[in-house]
Design a protein around this motif. Sequence first.
Motif, PDB file in Angstrom:
ATOM      1  N   SER A 113       0.829  -1.204   0.000  1.00 24.99           N
ATOM      2  CA  SER A 113       0.000   0.000   0.000  1.00 24.99           C
ATOM      3  C   SER A 113       0.864   1.256   0.000  1.00 24.99           C
ATOM      4  N   LEU A 114       0.451   2.196  -0.809  1.00 24.78           N
ATOM      5  CA  LEU A 114       1.192   3.460  -0.872  1.00 24.78           C
ATOM      6  C   LEU A 114       0.337   4.588  -0.297  1.00 24.78           C
ATOM      7  N   SER A 115      -0.720   4.230   0.417  1.00 24.79           N
ATOM      8  CA  SER A 115      -1.684   5.252   0.841  1.00 24.79           C
ATOM      9  C   SER A 115      -1.131   6.208   1.891  1.00 24.79           C
TER      10      SER A 115
ATOM     11  N   ASP B 155       0.821  13.764  -4.005  1.00 28.71           N
ATOM     12  CA  ASP B 155       1.547  14.150  -5.206  1.00 28.71           C
ATOM     13  C   ASP B 155       2.657  13.151  -5.522  1.00 28.71           C
ATOM     14  N   VAL B 156       3.171  12.495  -4.489  1.00 25.69           N
ATOM     15  CA  VAL B 156       4.216  11.494  -4.714  1.00 25.69           C
ATOM     16  C   VAL B 156       3.608  10.214  -5.281  1.00 25.69           C
ATOM     17  N   SER B 157       2.512   9.749  -4.665  1.00 27.16           N
ATOM     18  CA  SER B 157       1.910   8.511  -5.177  1.00 27.16           C
ATOM     19  C   SER B 157       1.378   8.727  -6.591  1.00 27.16           C
ATOM     20  N   GLN B 158       0.930   9.934  -6.873  1.00 25.65           N
ATOM     21  CA  GLN B 158       0.460  10.233  -8.237  1.00 25.65           C
ATOM     22  C   GLN B 158       1.613  10.107  -9.228  1.00 25.65           C
ATOM     23  N   GLN B 159       2.797  10.581  -8.835  1.00 23.16           N
ATOM     24  CA  GLN B 159       3.956  10.489  -9.731  1.00 23.16           C
ATOM     25  C   GLN B 159       4.366   9.042  -9.950  1.00 23.16           C
ATOM     26  N   ILE B 160       4.294   8.248  -8.878  1.00 23.70           N
ATOM     27  CA  ILE B 160       4.650   6.825  -9.016  1.00 23.70           C
ATOM     28  C   ILE B 160       3.659   6.154  -9.964  1.00 23.70           C
TER      29      ILE B 160
ATOM     30  N   THR C   1       0.153  -3.262 -13.343  1.00 25.88           N
ATOM     31  CA  THR C   1      -0.703  -4.433 -13.537  1.00 25.88           C
ATOM     32  C   THR C   1      -1.894  -4.306 -12.611  1.00 25.88           C
ATOM     33  N   HIS C   2      -2.852  -5.204 -12.751  1.00 27.33           N
ATOM     34  CA  HIS C   2      -4.007  -5.194 -11.859  1.00 27.33           C
ATOM     35  C   HIS C   2      -3.545  -5.363 -10.418  1.00 27.33           C
ATOM     36  N   ASP C   3      -2.558  -6.221 -10.186  1.00 32.87           N
ATOM     37  CA  ASP C   3      -2.045  -6.460  -8.832  1.00 32.87           C
ATOM     38  C   ASP C   3      -1.360  -5.237  -8.245  1.00 32.87           C
ATOM     39  N   SER C   4      -0.456  -4.628  -9.013  1.00 38.07           N
ATOM     40  CA  SER C   4       0.250  -3.478  -8.439  1.00 38.07           C
ATOM     41  C   SER C   4      -0.691  -2.285  -8.292  1.00 38.07           C
ATOM     42  N   LEU C   5      -1.765  -2.288  -9.065  1.00 31.97           N
ATOM     43  CA  LEU C   5      -2.750  -1.216  -8.938  1.00 31.97           C
ATOM     44  C   LEU C   5      -3.343  -1.180  -7.534  1.00 31.97           C
ATOM     45  N   GLN C   6      -3.444  -2.334  -6.889  1.00 34.17           N
ATOM     46  CA  GLN C   6      -4.067  -2.398  -5.562  1.00 34.17           C
ATOM     47  C   GLN C   6      -3.298  -1.579  -4.532  1.00 34.17           C
ATOM     48  N   ALA C   7      -2.018  -1.380  -4.756  1.00 41.80           N
ATOM     49  CA  ALA C   7      -1.225  -0.577  -3.809  1.00 41.80           C
ATOM     50  C   ALA C   7      -1.684   0.881  -3.811  1.00 41.80           C
ATOM     51  N   PHE C   8      -2.463   1.240  -4.841  1.00 41.34           N
ATOM     52  CA  PHE C   8      -2.894   2.627  -4.956  1.00 41.34           C
ATOM     53  C   PHE C   8      -4.291   2.881  -4.408  1.00 41.34           C
ATOM     54  N   ARG C   9      -4.845   1.884  -3.732  1.00 41.27           N
ATOM     55  CA  ARG C   9      -6.160   2.107  -3.119  1.00 41.27           C
ATOM     56  C   ARG C   9      -6.092   3.236  -2.132  1.00 41.27           C
ATOM     57  N   ASP C  10      -7.112   4.079  -2.141  1.00 40.76           N
ATOM     58  CA  ASP C  10      -7.208   5.157  -1.145  1.00 40.76           C
ATOM     59  C   ASP C  10      -5.999   6.073  -1.117  1.00 40.76           C
TER      60      ASP C  10
ATOM     61  N   ASP D  71     -12.494  -1.055  -9.201  1.00 39.70           N
ATOM     62  CA  ASP D  71     -12.639  -0.948  -7.758  1.00 39.70           C
ATOM     63  C   ASP D  71     -11.516  -0.107  -7.157  1.00 39.70           C
ATOM     64  N   ALA D  72     -10.286  -0.447  -7.499  1.00 39.28           N
ATOM     65  CA  ALA D  72      -9.142   0.302  -6.970  1.00 39.28           C
ATOM     66  C   ALA D  72      -9.149   1.733  -7.497  1.00 39.28           C
ATOM     67  N   ILE D  73      -9.526   1.893  -8.778  1.00 43.48           N
ATOM     68  CA  ILE D  73      -9.542   3.231  -9.365  1.00 43.48           C
ATOM     69  C   ILE D  73     -10.551   4.108  -8.630  1.00 43.48           C
ATOM     70  N   CYS D  74     -11.727   3.573  -8.400  1.00 41.96           N
ATOM     71  CA  CYS D  74     -12.786   4.380  -7.788  1.00 41.96           C
ATOM     72  C   CYS D  74     -12.604   4.556  -6.292  1.00 41.96           C
ATOM     73  N   SER D  75     -11.666   3.808  -5.702  1.00 44.28           N
ATOM     74  CA  SER D  75     -11.405   4.003  -4.273  1.00 44.28           C
ATOM     75  C   SER D  75     -10.764   5.365  -4.027  1.00 44.28           C
ATOM     76  N   GLN D  76     -10.349   6.024  -5.100  1.00 39.87           N
ATOM     77  CA  GLN D  76      -9.794   7.377  -4.923  1.00 39.87           C
ATOM     78  C   GLN D  76     -10.893   8.345  -4.485  1.00 39.87           C
ATOM     79  N   GLY D  77     -12.132   7.882  -4.646  1.00 42.80           N
ATOM     80  CA  GLY D  77     -13.279   8.632  -4.156  1.00 42.80           C
ATOM     81  C   GLY D  77     -13.364  10.056  -4.633  1.00 42.80           C
ATOM     82  N   SER D  78     -13.607  10.955  -3.707  1.00 35.72           N
ATOM     83  CA  SER D  78     -13.858  12.333  -4.108  1.00 35.72           C
ATOM     84  C   SER D  78     -12.596  13.060  -4.536  1.00 35.72           C
ATOM     85  N   SER D  79     -11.441  12.392  -4.455  1.00 36.00           N
ATOM     86  CA  SER D  79     -10.214  13.039  -4.934  1.00 36.00           C
ATOM     87  C   SER D  79     -10.077  12.959  -6.436  1.00 36.00           C
ATOM     88  N   LEU D  80     -10.723  11.933  -7.017  1.00 39.10           N
ATOM     89  CA  LEU D  80     -10.516  11.683  -8.446  1.00 39.10           C
ATOM     90  C   LEU D  80     -11.124  12.804  -9.280  1.00 39.10           C
ATOM     91  N   LEU D  81     -10.287  13.420 -10.078  1.00 40.90           N
ATOM     92  CA  LEU D  81     -10.751  14.522 -10.906  1.00 40.90           C
ATOM     93  C   LEU D  81     -10.850  14.131 -12.380  1.00 40.90           C
TER      94      LEU D  81
END
Lengths: 581, 98
Positions: A76-78, A83-88, A99-108, A128-138
């Motif tokens: 998890s990179l939460s 701004d750092v996790s976005q760059q990664i 990959t789908h697996d590494s995407l999970q580290a970006f939840r929340d 699921d992981a994409i939408c976990s960004q919730g209200s931050s996702l622009l």
Amino acid sequence: MMGGICSRKRDQPVIEEGGVSRVVSGRYGKSSSSKWLGTSSFRSTVEQSPGVAGICPSLLELCISKICRDIDKYSSLSLLPRDVSQQIFNELVSSQSLTHDSLQAFRDCALEDVCLGEYPSVNDNWMDAICSQGSSLLSVDLSGSEVTDAGLDLLKDCSNLQSLTYNYCDHVSEHGLKHISGLSNLKCLSFKRSSAISAEGMHAFSSLLNLEKLDLERCPEIHGGFVHLKGLMKLKSLNVRCCKCVTDSDLKAISGLTNLNELQISNCNITDSGISYLKGLQKLNMLNLEGCNVTSACLESISALVALAYLNLNRCSLSDEGCDKFSGLTNLKVLSLGFNSITDACLVHLKGLTKLESLNLDSCKIGDEGLASLAGSVLLKNLELSDTEVGSNGIRHLSGLKNLENLNLSFTLVTDGSLKKLSGLTSLKSLNLDARQITDAGLAAITGLTKLTHLDLFGARISDSGANSLKHFKNLQSLEICGGGLTDAGVKNLKDLVCLTWLNLSQNCNLTDKSLEVISGLTALVSLNISNSRITNEGLQYLKPLKNLRSLTLESSKVTASEIRNLQFAALPNLVSFRPE
Amino acid sequence: MKKEDTVKLISAEGFEFVVHKDAAMVSQTIRNMLTSPGGFAETEHGEVTFPEISTTILEKICKYFYWNLQFASGKQTEFHIEPELTLELMMAANYLHT
């Protein structure tokens, strides 16, 4: 046959609506299209430098690079700042290692942008992981993916979404589009070339009252759906280019969208009657009608749009009659009238367009007299006169256009003698003199144009002697000389043109490996074409220093595909396109 | 190195690293501190304390500074990052704008 024999009419610098001149390569005897060469985020295989070759990578970049390589170690990179996790995230996507697996580290992680346009294997499981960004996702881009209605449903957790791009969308139905209708903060929506968007489905857009930009280019099923856009009073930009299904009645439906700033309806089934519905769009700044079956009669309606700065009427069915209506459009900056049956008589009506910066008269029936009408358009930067009867007499009218940067005189009647009249146009950056009657003497007449970055002498008859003139153009980035008159001796003159990124010397059949020795020093080269020559496999070694090379064309020479592949493997990691292959 | 060409970077544990000013200014944050006309109190004596950066990390950062100068002058080598340091180093790099 590849690397064809004679100079065919090729695509010319196209004056786009935005006034940006872009050179598009044609098909015959030409290097492959440059469109993808510049914009693709091609990764060099040098492990250490995620940045541009030569610039020292920052410590942050180095760390991000390392984390990307070891991404499987992080569950998890939460806890990282966004701004750092976005760059990664961005780095993983651009290096195609997400990959789908590494995407999970970006939840929340509170990511703001998830740009997965045309990324392989994106499907509903990713949402699921994409939408976990919730209200931050622009912003999210799912173009070309396999996300279905179920995947789009999850987007309702992202209530602040401002931009949704899902081009080439074929897996979604009307039902899925309904899921979008609640995203009331959406400002930008793009569904290019999507058979999924039907007229009924567009009902889902009617609640998106904050929508400013809608892109439905090449959608085949949207006819009749524009009625659902009637309430979108904030809509500023609508793009339905190449929608054959769009007709006059669709324009009637949007006639009330008075905040429209930009309307692109090129290659639609529109006629003069449809254009009359646009009269009320008083804020319209840009109108693209290229390829529509309209005549000069539509100019009556267009003349009401006094705010127009960009007007594209290429490939319509215009004639001189009715062109007096141009004179009222005094805010015009970019005007494209290419491939219409207009004559010098039409040009008279352009005299009052004092803000004009770009004018496209490609393949129009104009000549020397017509250019006299342009002599006062001193703000002109881009002038497209290809395939017209403009000749030596007309050129003198251009000598006062001191702001001219791009001039296309290919397939006109200009001769060597008249080119000296261009010598005062010292702002010229791009010049196209692809015409068989241009020779060494013509080139010698323009050596004062030292700011030139693009010089096209494709079919001109330039010999070694003329090539001597080339050394004056020290800023040259792009050069084409394919008239057959060059030998190795002439190519020597290219030695100091170290800014060259694009070089086409095809059809100079006497060029041998010796030319490659000279070209060896042009290390900025991205694209090289020496088809129809005597280059052999032995010459390929000279290309090893050309580390920036992405495209190599050596058709109809003695070079084999396997040797080029060896070269690519051994020395040129950036080489993505080559012929023969 | 002459004293006036150096700055002292102090870690959370109080460890002092004396580096050349050019090296320290690879960090945009430090550059701003040292060149801003108003002057930061900590930098009046050519000293900057980083209470959030550990000694190991600060040492690695100083090594990066010198690696950066070397790279810019033409000598381009690899900068190795120990896996256990990566996350912390990244956070510090983000803060130091380097």
